[in-house]
Design a protein around this motif. Structure first.
Motif, PDB file in Angstrom:
ATOM      1  N   PHE A   1      50.599  46.574  44.322  1.00 50.26           N
ATOM      2  CA  PHE A   1      51.840  46.938  43.652  1.00 50.26           C
ATOM      3  C   PHE A   1      51.574  47.559  42.287  1.00 50.26           C
ATOM      4  O   PHE A   1      50.528  47.330  41.679  1.00 50.26           O
ATOM      5  CB  PHE A   1      52.720  45.689  43.431  1.00 50.26           C
ATOM      6  CG  PHE A   1      53.213  45.039  44.681  1.00 50.26           C
ATOM      7  CD1 PHE A   1      54.221  45.622  45.438  1.00 50.26           C
ATOM      8  CD2 PHE A   1      52.667  43.827  45.103  1.00 50.26           C
ATOM      9  CE1 PHE A   1      54.693  45.010  46.586  1.00 50.26           C
ATOM     10  CE2 PHE A   1      53.139  43.216  46.246  1.00 50.26           C
ATOM     11  CZ  PHE A   1      54.150  43.802  46.995  1.00 50.26           C
TER      12      PHE A   1
ATOM     13  N   CYS B   1      56.495  35.627  49.224  1.00 57.64           N
ATOM     14  CA  CYS B   1      55.551  35.602  50.344  1.00 57.64           C
ATOM     15  C   CYS B   1      55.765  34.360  51.199  1.00 57.64           C
ATOM     16  O   CYS B   1      56.395  33.400  50.761  1.00 57.64           O
ATOM     17  CB  CYS B   1      54.114  35.560  49.819  1.00 57.64           C
ATOM     18  SG  CYS B   1      53.624  36.971  48.819  1.00 57.64           S
TER      19      CYS B   1
ATOM     20  N   TYR C   1      59.346  42.198  48.319  1.00 63.84           N
ATOM     21  CA  TYR C   1      59.212  42.519  46.892  1.00 63.84           C
ATOM     22  C   TYR C   1      60.450  43.230  46.386  1.00 63.84           C
ATOM     23  O   TYR C   1      61.196  43.849  47.158  1.00 63.84           O
ATOM     24  CB  TYR C   1      57.962  43.377  46.651  1.00 63.84           C
ATOM     25  CG  TYR C   1      58.048  44.768  47.245  1.00 63.84           C
ATOM     26  CD1 TYR C   1      58.375  45.871  46.457  1.00 63.84           C
ATOM     27  CD2 TYR C   1      57.818  44.977  48.606  1.00 63.84           C
ATOM     28  CE1 TYR C   1      58.464  47.146  46.997  1.00 63.84           C
ATOM     29  CE2 TYR C   1      57.901  46.246  49.160  1.00 63.84           C
ATOM     30  CZ  TYR C   1      58.225  47.325  48.346  1.00 63.84           C
ATOM     31  OH  TYR C   1      58.325  48.587  48.902  1.00 63.84           O
ATOM     32  N   SER C   2      60.660  43.144  45.080  1.00 59.54           N
ATOM     33  CA  SER C   2      61.775  43.837  44.432  1.00 59.54           C
ATOM     34  C   SER C   2      61.547  45.335  44.491  1.00 59.54           C
ATOM     35  O   SER C   2      60.558  45.832  43.961  1.00 59.54           O
ATOM     36  CB  SER C   2      61.866  43.446  42.956  1.00 59.54           C
ATOM     37  OG  SER C   2      62.093  42.079  42.815  1.00 59.54           O
TER      38      SER C   2
ATOM     39  N   VAL D   1      58.114  38.882  43.866  1.00 56.61           N
ATOM     40  CA  VAL D   1      57.337  38.982  45.106  1.00 56.61           C
ATOM     41  C   VAL D   1      57.514  37.654  45.839  1.00 56.61           C
ATOM     42  O   VAL D   1      57.246  36.592  45.277  1.00 56.61           O
ATOM     43  CB  VAL D   1      55.841  39.248  44.839  1.00 56.61           C
ATOM     44  CG1 VAL D   1      55.075  39.321  46.160  1.00 56.61           C
ATOM     45  CG2 VAL D   1      55.643  40.538  44.052  1.00 56.61           C
TER      46      VAL D   1
END
Length: 418
Positions: A414, A223, A357-358, A221
């Motif tokens: 998530f 940010c 995010y992945s 993640v």
């Protein structure tokens, strides 16, 4: 009297990305129900506006009533927001060091957070923090990134990043570690070369931290305040995993500059070889022969090999990274096409803040540039809706009586699946 604007949770659970807008987060979509093979967690990314920077840039807040700009008014409001949303992970930017030590960290620790902080270099007053709930994660490693490099003239700015490796706490199953990164890239719209290099440095650190023994990457993640708008070359590079910057004007990288007149073109390569980061945004294994070996000691083959490596690096205008990253937000309202806004002050109202995010395994096909597998990708369950510029001016822009930064907090929920 200023009003408040309701931000709703948008639940995004099924694979075809249909979304249902639900008022309040108690009405959980049944498709989002937890089970022992899932680890659910929430992330907030929030530029909380350093008080020193606010006062140094008072021209941006001419629309505000003076009392709402005082730290003694703003901090209780910011803390109230953090308490209300109760995210498991906080990625905060513009965290002023003196306030962090005396108020921010103690307040967050009392709410059950463990806090890590990286101050900007030089004599800058603020930095980035990542805070996480003790109840949800254990700390594996802390990896600060300084973008200032005294040996590289290009990198003369004091921005920083912070990368943590966290172990989910679950009584039911052993979940993979999660890599959380936070940054605040350079603002200057005309210095896209610096922004791209700072981003490459952050990606190289993430790659190093998130790399698993089997060659895959753990879930990521990322940010921050990237000081770049949706659709800009920098934004597209993050999402698509590749960028050919040949002929790109330096001021066009972040999409903040309207005119490219008089702007120089990005050099190839953007950063010098002694940065130690390849065009694939990973730390390079040292290719140059060791100092104690003189040229006369090298075989012709070794010399040719070194020369080819240097030449290839110099001529490449292709940047790449190996992550499959999606944005939590879509940046435009689907019904109207009106842009979402994450920051609003007297000069502008745009999106510069993101949570990337992945993508989970099913989504990797959307990212052909991603060459390395993930150990259990992340599924986006929900996001807190953003607002339009018009919405924000109905409450006198930002900051206001209820929202005490010139940025909105971004929030996402998530799921990590075994």
């Amino acid at each position: 009297m200023e009003g408040t604007i309701k931000r709703n949770w948008e639940y995004i659970c099924n694979h075809n990305k249909e979304k249902t807008k639900i008022l309040g987060d108690k009405n959980v979509d049944p498709k989002c129900e937890d089970n022992e093979n899932n680890f659910d967690f929430s992330v907030m990314s929030y530029n909380i506006l350093s008080q020193d920077l606010l006062e140094d840039n008072s021209h941006l807040y001419k629309h505000c009533q003076r009392p709402v700009l005082h730290w003694s008014f703003r901090f209780p409001n910011i803390l109230k927001e953090i308490k209300h949303f109760d995210a498991d992970v906080l990625c905060l930017q513009e965290v002023q060091e003196d306030h962090y030590g005396t108020e921010i960290r103690p307040s967050l620790e009392s709410l059950g957070y463990h806090c890590e902080y990286k101050m900007r270099t030089g004599r800058k007053p603020d930095g980035c923090a990542i805070c996480f709930k003790h109840s949800k994660f254990s700390l594996i490693s802390v990896n600060p990134v300084e973008f200032y490099r005294p040996d590289i003239p290009l990198l003369d700015r004091d921005n920083v990043g912070l990368v943590l490796l966290l172990q989910p706490k679950s009584p039911c199953a052993a979940f993979p570690v999660i890599c959380i990164a936070n940054t605040h890239l350079l603002y200057n719209p005309r210095r896209g070369d610096i922004k791209l290099t700072q981003l490459a440095m952050l990606l190289a650190e993430i790659s190093s931290v998130a790399h698993q023994k089997d060659g895959s990457f753990c879930p990521i993640v990322m940010c921050g305040d990237f000081n770049s708008v949706p659709g800009s070359p920098l934004y597209s590079f993050i999402k698509e995993g590749k960028l050919n910057y040949k002929g790109l004007a330096i001021g066009k990288v972040s999409g903040q500059e309207q005119s490219s007149r008089g702007q120089r073109i990005l050099s190839i390569p953007i950063w010098p070889p002694n940065l130690g980061i390849s065009q694939n945004c990973v730390y390079e294994v040292q290719q140059v022969p060791k100092v104690e070996k003189t040229d006369s000691d090298l075989t012709q083959t070794e010399l040719e090999k070194t020369e080819v490596l240097v030449t290839a690096e110099k001529l490449s205008s292709n940047l790449q990274h190996h992550f499959s990253l999606s944005s939590v937000y879509s940046h435009y309202f689907p019904d109207t096409g009106i842009p979402e806004v994450t920051t609003c002050h007297s000069r502008s109202a745009i999106t510069v803040d993101y949570i990337f995010y992945s993508a989970e395994k099913e989504d990797v096909a959307e990212h052909p540039g991603a060459e390395v597998a993930l150990v259990g990708g992340l599924k986006l369950l929900a996001r807190l809706s953003l607002l339009t510029e018009q919405d924000l001016w109905t409450v006198n822009g930002l900051p206001n009586e209820n929202n005490s930064s010139d940025h909105l907090p971004l929030l996402a929920k998530f799921r990590l699946e075994l």
